[in-house]
Design a protein around this motif. Structure first.
Motif, PDB file in Angstrom:
ATOM      1  N   GLY A 191      31.575  -0.339  66.712  1.00 49.29           N
ATOM      2  CA  GLY A 191      32.750  -0.717  66.880  1.00 49.29           C
ATOM      3  C   GLY A 191      33.724   0.080  65.577  1.00 49.29           C
ATOM      4  O   GLY A 191      33.169   0.164  64.690  1.00 49.29           O
ATOM      5  N   LYS A 192      34.824   0.393  66.063  1.00 49.72           N
ATOM      6  CA  LYS A 192      35.817   1.024  65.059  1.00 49.72           C
ATOM      7  C   LYS A 192      36.130   0.084  63.950  1.00 49.72           C
ATOM      8  O   LYS A 192      36.224   0.707  62.569  1.00 49.72           O
ATOM      9  CB  LYS A 192      37.233   1.429  65.911  1.00 49.72           C
ATOM     10  CG  LYS A 192      38.098   2.307  64.759  1.00 49.72           C
ATOM     11  CD  LYS A 192      39.276   2.533  65.342  1.00 49.72           C
ATOM     12  CE  LYS A 192      40.163   1.358  64.981  1.00 49.72           C
ATOM     13  NZ  LYS A 192      41.784   1.534  65.339  1.00 49.72           N
ATOM     14  N   GLN A 193      35.952  -1.290  64.209  1.00 50.24           N
ATOM     15  CA  GLN A 193      36.276  -2.021  63.080  1.00 50.24           C
ATOM     16  C   GLN A 193      35.203  -2.001  61.760  1.00 50.24           C
ATOM     17  O   GLN A 193      35.535  -2.299  60.699  1.00 50.24           O
ATOM     18  CB  GLN A 193      36.245  -3.436  63.274  1.00 50.24           C
ATOM     19  CG  GLN A 193      35.013  -4.025  63.757  1.00 50.24           C
ATOM     20  CD  GLN A 193      34.551  -3.919  65.298  1.00 50.24           C
ATOM     21  OE1 GLN A 193      35.190  -3.030  65.868  1.00 50.24           O
ATOM     22  NE2 GLN A 193      33.473  -4.357  65.732  1.00 50.24           N
ATOM     23  N   ASN A 194      33.967  -1.477  62.158  1.00 52.72           N
ATOM     24  CA  ASN A 194      33.016  -1.011  61.212  1.00 52.72           C
ATOM     25  C   ASN A 194      33.040  -0.039  60.500  1.00 52.72           C
ATOM     26  O   ASN A 194      32.085   0.303  59.501  1.00 52.72           O
ATOM     27  CB  ASN A 194      31.686  -1.487  61.933  1.00 52.72           C
ATOM     28  CG  ASN A 194      31.547  -2.886  62.222  1.00 52.72           C
ATOM     29  OD1 ASN A 194      31.860  -3.884  61.865  1.00 52.72           O
ATOM     30  ND2 ASN A 194      30.933  -2.933  63.666  1.00 52.72           N
ATOM     31  N   VAL A 195      34.021   0.998  60.983  1.00 55.03           N
ATOM     32  CA  VAL A 195      33.819   2.230  60.507  1.00 55.03           C
ATOM     33  C   VAL A 195      34.541   2.401  59.213  1.00 55.03           C
ATOM     34  O   VAL A 195      35.466   1.958  59.164  1.00 55.03           O
ATOM     35  CB  VAL A 195      34.361   3.337  61.440  1.00 55.03           C
ATOM     36  CG1 VAL A 195      34.357   4.850  60.777  1.00 55.03           C
ATOM     37  CG2 VAL A 195      33.827   3.411  62.877  1.00 55.03           C
ATOM     38  N   PRO A 196      34.066   2.847  58.003  1.00 51.13           N
ATOM     39  CA  PRO A 196      34.814   3.053  56.749  1.00 51.13           C
ATOM     40  C   PRO A 196      36.037   3.605  56.867  1.00 51.13           C
ATOM     41  O   PRO A 196      36.295   4.497  57.633  1.00 51.13           O
ATOM     42  CB  PRO A 196      33.820   3.667  55.814  1.00 51.13           C
ATOM     43  CG  PRO A 196      32.641   3.603  56.398  1.00 51.13           C
ATOM     44  CD  PRO A 196      32.569   3.537  57.839  1.00 51.13           C
ATOM     45  N   THR A 197      37.150   3.216  56.239  1.00 50.91           N
ATOM     46  CA  THR A 197      38.319   4.010  56.258  1.00 50.91           C
ATOM     47  C   THR A 197      38.361   5.241  55.334  1.00 50.91           C
ATOM     48  O   THR A 197      39.464   5.816  55.414  1.00 50.91           O
ATOM     49  CB  THR A 197      39.616   2.945  55.868  1.00 50.91           C
ATOM     50  OG1 THR A 197      39.331   2.503  54.462  1.00 50.91           O
ATOM     51  CG2 THR A 197      39.453   1.634  56.842  1.00 50.91           C
ATOM     52  N   LYS A 198      37.481   5.362  54.519  1.00 51.54           N
ATOM     53  CA  LYS A 198      37.639   6.497  53.676  1.00 51.54           C
ATOM     54  C   LYS A 198      36.293   7.387  53.556  1.00 51.54           C
ATOM     55  O   LYS A 198      35.248   6.715  53.982  1.00 51.54           O
ATOM     56  CB  LYS A 198      37.841   5.962  52.247  1.00 51.54           C
ATOM     57  CG  LYS A 198      39.266   5.287  52.115  1.00 51.54           C
ATOM     58  CD  LYS A 198      39.475   4.893  50.611  1.00 51.54           C
ATOM     59  CE  LYS A 198      40.694   4.147  50.434  1.00 51.54           C
ATOM     60  NZ  LYS A 198      42.016   5.044  50.922  1.00 51.54           N
ATOM     61  N   ALA A 199      36.285   8.652  53.005  1.00 47.78           N
ATOM     62  CA  ALA A 199      35.259   9.353  52.859  1.00 47.78           C
ATOM     63  C   ALA A 199      35.457  10.340  51.595  1.00 47.78           C
ATOM     64  O   ALA A 199      36.650  10.392  51.084  1.00 47.78           O
ATOM     65  CB  ALA A 199      34.976  10.120  54.056  1.00 47.78           C
ATOM     66  N   ILE A 200      34.330  10.823  51.040  1.00 44.95           N
ATOM     67  CA  ILE A 200      34.510  11.961  50.066  1.00 44.95           C
ATOM     68  C   ILE A 200      34.092  13.051  50.740  1.00 44.95           C
ATOM     69  O   ILE A 200      32.923  13.077  51.739  1.00 44.95           O
ATOM     70  CB  ILE A 200      33.440  11.504  49.075  1.00 44.95           C
ATOM     71  CG1 ILE A 200      33.592  10.258  48.385  1.00 44.95           C
ATOM     72  CG2 ILE A 200      33.134  12.783  47.994  1.00 44.95           C
ATOM     73  CD1 ILE A 200      32.510   9.847  47.444  1.00 44.95           C
ATOM     74  N   THR A 201      34.956  14.085  50.680  1.00 42.21           N
ATOM     75  CA  THR A 201      34.776  15.365  51.416  1.00 42.21           C
ATOM     76  C   THR A 201      34.955  16.784  50.520  1.00 42.21           C
ATOM     77  O   THR A 201      35.798  16.603  49.781  1.00 42.21           O
ATOM     78  CB  THR A 201      35.562  15.425  52.497  1.00 42.21           C
ATOM     79  OG1 THR A 201      35.489  16.577  53.250  1.00 42.21           O
ATOM     80  CG2 THR A 201      37.163  15.524  52.136  1.00 42.21           C
ATOM     81  N   MET A 202      34.458  17.495  50.540  1.00 45.26           N
ATOM     82  CA  MET A 202      34.430  18.907  50.120  1.00 45.26           C
ATOM     83  C   MET A 202      35.980  19.275  50.465  1.00 45.26           C
ATOM     84  O   MET A 202      36.478  19.037  51.808  1.00 45.26           O
ATOM     85  CB  MET A 202      33.615  20.013  50.568  1.00 45.26           C
ATOM     86  CG  MET A 202      32.627  20.419  49.937  1.00 45.26           C
ATOM     87  SD  MET A 202      31.853  21.790  50.640  1.00 45.26           S
ATOM     88  CE  MET A 202      29.890  21.601  50.380  1.00 45.26           C
ATOM     89  N   GLY A 203      36.740  20.006  49.969  1.00 44.48           N
ATOM     90  CA  GLY A 203      38.073  20.465  50.287  1.00 44.48           C
ATOM     91  C   GLY A 203      38.481  21.436  51.100  1.00 44.48           C
ATOM     92  O   GLY A 203      37.263  22.430  51.067  1.00 44.48           O
ATOM     93  N   VAL A 204      39.341  21.930  51.714  1.00 43.13           N
ATOM     94  CA  VAL A 204      39.452  23.139  52.282  1.00 43.13           C
ATOM     95  C   VAL A 204      39.507  24.391  51.441  1.00 43.13           C
ATOM     96  O   VAL A 204      38.758  25.368  51.901  1.00 43.13           O
ATOM     97  CB  VAL A 204      41.074  23.156  53.177  1.00 43.13           C
ATOM     98  CG1 VAL A 204      41.074  24.357  53.687  1.00 43.13           C
ATOM     99  CG2 VAL A 204      41.138  22.014  53.945  1.00 43.13           C
ATOM    100  N   GLY A 205      39.935  24.330  50.315  1.00 38.19           N
ATOM    101  CA  GLY A 205      39.809  25.362  49.128  1.00 38.19           C
ATOM    102  C   GLY A 205      38.152  25.690  48.978  1.00 38.19           C
ATOM    103  O   GLY A 205      38.057  26.576  48.747  1.00 38.19           O
ATOM    104  N   THR A 206      37.502  24.545  48.647  1.00 42.85           N
ATOM    105  CA  THR A 206      35.833  24.696  48.267  1.00 42.85           C
ATOM    106  C   THR A 206      35.144  25.215  49.538  1.00 42.85           C
ATOM    107  O   THR A 206      34.542  26.096  49.350  1.00 42.85           O
ATOM    108  CB  THR A 206      35.470  23.294  48.325  1.00 42.85           C
ATOM    109  OG1 THR A 206      36.214  22.236  47.492  1.00 42.85           O
ATOM    110  CG2 THR A 206      34.077  23.368  47.763  1.00 42.85           C
ATOM    111  N   ILE A 207      35.726  25.066  50.637  1.00 36.65           N
ATOM    112  CA  ILE A 207      34.902  25.606  51.955  1.00 36.65           C
ATOM    113  C   ILE A 207      35.375  27.139  52.116  1.00 36.65           C
ATOM    114  O   ILE A 207      34.527  28.188  52.346  1.00 36.65           O
ATOM    115  CB  ILE A 207      35.471  24.795  53.064  1.00 36.65           C
ATOM    116  CG1 ILE A 207      34.985  23.349  53.266  1.00 36.65           C
ATOM    117  CG2 ILE A 207      35.261  25.679  54.485  1.00 36.65           C
ATOM    118  CD1 ILE A 207      35.593  22.621  54.380  1.00 36.65           C
ATOM    119  N   PHE A 208      36.626  27.373  51.852  1.00 36.33           N
ATOM    120  CA  PHE A 208      37.237  28.619  51.849  1.00 36.33           C
ATOM    121  C   PHE A 208      36.383  29.731  51.018  1.00 36.33           C
ATOM    122  O   PHE A 208      36.564  30.756  51.272  1.00 36.33           O
ATOM    123  CB  PHE A 208      38.797  28.830  51.653  1.00 36.33           C
ATOM    124  CG  PHE A 208      39.498  29.538  52.384  1.00 36.33           C
ATOM    125  CD1 PHE A 208      40.200  30.703  51.744  1.00 36.33           C
ATOM    126  CD2 PHE A 208      39.877  29.432  53.543  1.00 36.33           C
ATOM    127  CE1 PHE A 208      40.964  31.691  52.565  1.00 36.33           C
ATOM    128  CE2 PHE A 208      40.677  30.299  54.442  1.00 36.33           C
ATOM    129  CZ  PHE A 208      41.064  31.413  53.877  1.00 36.33           C
TER     130      PHE A 208
END
Length: 639
Positions: A191-208
């Motif tokens: 259920g969506k109510q259990n999905v975290p609202t945040k995440a740690i992610t590599m940035g677009v610049g990092t990927i690029f």
């Protein structure tokens, strides 16, 4: 010359795209490129630095890499990995953790050094996350950057968890997840109510900065966002469009994910076509919409000005093309989905005989029948056909815990009201409440809870089928074993699933089979159930003569609709029939208002169904057909 033709065909595409027949072939090709890189680096005495993705998209890539390790000796001793992202907060041993995902799908099966694995830490205090992100970037840079980054793409256009609004030079950081992203993840979290609202992610610049970037996408669900990423303008609203600025990127797609690209969707705009009947129909319907005219009012100028001059020259005059397509569309419309007895059926979608047909409506979940084809279901019954419905799965994962308690409380009160001992049931009820109080997201329910959830959906399905006019003897509950795991992740199809389906088909010997062709279902249950039916019929065709006279009709409606050019039978519904269909859907009370797994469509199921049926009728009306309140659409499956 071939190169010039390809450039013309792909002129709307702003970055390189490679399309494979299916995701299996594409995954093997990507895995080979990764393996070649690892071996090349190893031969040079260097380490391969890989950026890895999670989610459904790369699973088969990782499976092929594991196979190459076990069967071809591919070693990961010289590999260093950096994962794109992780939910926050998230314990590494949680089922939904990307640490768990990577271990289960790759790391536990190859010889990579644990010290060489880097995944964002979802357990950090929030005031330590920024420093962690800076260190993550420093480690990548210290190694000379990523040699290869693999990506998926979310339906918001996110890469990693870089949601709309992300900057092209963004680095690794803590982000807030888009609502659509959380809805798409709801199945994994119960259920969506259990999905975290945040995440740690590599940035677009990092990927690029990666020396090579491969973005993969499979299935028609990804086709709209793939088109925006490949052919659209660069925009922070679709972060994947930033990849157009890279000289080192390639999109690897299966045919379904590529289906909205101009060269596949409207090929007449970029090349000369081989005009078969289906392509002509698609093009003329598209032209009608593009210029805003009914089909019979399209002119030669309309054809010439919209990339269809070749069709006008080869198949013209255009008025004759218009008449042919108009007649084809008109002949799809029928108020007799079981065939009209005694009528000339040469221009009708269904056969006239036998006048009374045996029909089975297969419903993957207990409500797909009335949501997707409730009006046709009711009409088949009203017109005297021997209609059966088969509910293929219990749907027991899609019921709220509160409903379980409510129904058990009712059962306890009922037992006591008739003087029966309810103490055993009270004990089960207490156990249920204790379990629910400490239940983790997506944790498997106890058997008793699963049973009650299944009973709830079963009684709703019976009520809906009875409302449609079916006797109880024609209502079948298969409870196919592949589904009964207690988890949102289901087992693979087994022989028992096919055996049960073959037995039911042999019992009824239908002239018509109606099956869900709505493969946008986010749970994946529709396509699994469809394949079970088709495999069962394939086997029966070898021994059962009646199968030759059995027509298979695919329906949609719960999650998407057929495009007009694909429709082979359109059943008009009057306003009264629309209301009857709505009432049948209302019998499924556990799915009303706020279902557990709503997908990416916030509308209630009955609203979705009515809107889609109305839109189908309006599409026919705009093409110059008669005006109806609503239409249900079907496509015939041909072996």
């Amino acid at each position: 010359m071939a190169r010039l033709n390809l450039l013309e065909e792909t002129r709307y595409e702003k970055l390189p795209v490679t399309v494979y027949s299916d995701q299996n072939a594409a995954s093997v090709a990507v895995a080979k490129r990764i393996a070649d890189l690892i071996r090349k680096k190893d031969a040079a005495g260097e380490q391969a630095v890989l950026g890895l993705a999670t989610g459904v998209t790369p699973i088969k890539v990782y499976a092929e890499l594991v196979r190459l390790h076990k069967e071809d000796g591919l070693s990961f001793r010289n590999v260093i990995t950096f994962n794109l992202d992780e939910y926050y907060p998230m314990k590494p041993d949680a089922v939904q953790s990307y640490v768990t995902f990577m271990n289960e799908n790759l790391f536990d099966h190859v010889d990579i050094k644990k010290a060489n694995i880097h995944i964002p830490d979802g357990t950090l205090p929030q005031d330590e996350v920024a420093d962690f992100c800076l260190e993550y970037e420093r480690q990548i840079e210290e190694l000379g950057g990523l040699d290869l980054q693999i990506l998926g793409i979310g339906r918001t256009g996110h890469i990693g968890f870089n949601e709309p609004g992300s900057a092209p030079n963004s680095g690794t950081r803590l982000v807030t997840l888009d609502d659509l992203t959380r809805r798409d993840a709801s199945r994994d979290f119960g259920g969506k109510q259990n999905v975290p609202t945040k995440a740690i992610t590599m940035g677009v610049g990092t990927i690029f900065k990666a020396r090579e970037i491969i973005l993969m996408a499979w299935s028609a669900k990804k086709a709209p966002i793939v088109r925006k990423a490949v052919e659209g303008e660069i925009s922070g609203e679709v972060p994947a469009t930033f990849l157009q600025l890279s000289d080192n990127v390639e999109f690897v797609l299966d045919v379904d994910a590529a289906s909205d690209l101009t060269r596949f969707d409207t090929p007449w705009l970029v090349k000369d076509c081989v005009w078969d009947q289906q392509l002509i129909k698609k093009a003329v319907i598209w032209l009608s919409g593009a210029v805003g005219k009914p089909i019979l009012k399209l002119t030669e100028e309309d054809y010439n000005s919209n990339g269809m001059a070749q069709l006008a020259v080869e198949q013209g005059p255009v008025y004759q093309i218009n008449i042919d397509i108009f007649n084809q569309l008109q002949h799809t419309i029928t108020g007799w989905p079981g065939g009209k007895p005694g009528a000339d059926d040469s221009q009708r979608p269904e056969r006239a005989g036998p006048a009374k047909k045996r029909s089975i409506v297969f419903s993957p979940h207990p409500d797909d029948d009335v949501i997707s084809m409730g009006g046709t279901f009711i009409r088949l019954v009203d017109q005297g056909h021997d209609v059966h419905v088969a509910y293929q799965t219990s749907g027991n994962t899609a019921v709220w815990d509160d409903d379980v308690l409510r129904f058990v409380e009712f059962a306890i009160d009922f037992k006591e009201s008739v003087g029966e001992d309810a103490s055993k049931m009270k004990g089960i009820y207490d156990d249920m409440r204790q379990f629910m109080a400490i239940k983790e997201p997506n944790q498997i329910d106890s058997l008793e809870i699963r049973d009650v959830k299944g009973f709830i959906r079963k009684t709703e399905a019976i009520a809906g089928a009875r409302y449609a006019g079916l006797p109880d003897s024609n209502i079948h509950f298969q409870a196919l074993p592949f589904y009964e795991t207690g988890k949102t992740q289901k087992n693979s199809v087994g022989e028992e699933d096919i055996k049960l389906t073959m037995e039911l088909l042999q019992k009824v010997k239908p002239h018509q089979v109606f099956t869900a062709g709505d493969f946008a279902d986010p749970h994946g249950t529709h396509i699994v159930c469809f394949n079970i039916i088709i495999e069962s019929l394939r086997r029966l065709r070898k021994t059962e003569s009646w199968v030759e006279d059995c027509w298979v009709w695919m329906y949609r409606g719960a999650w998407q609709e057929f495009p007009t050019h694909e429709i082979e039978m359109a059943v008009p519904l009057s306003p009264a029939e629309v209301l009857r269909k709505r009432n049948a859907i209302f019998k499924h009370q556990s799915q009303k208002d706020r279902p557990v797994f709503p997908g990416d469509d916030a509308r209630e199921f009955w609203v979705r169904a009515e809107d889609r049926n109305r839109e189908t009728a309006q599409n026919y009306d705009r093409l110059g057909m008669a005006e109806y309140a609503a239409m249900e659409a079907f496509v015939r499956y041909k072996f």
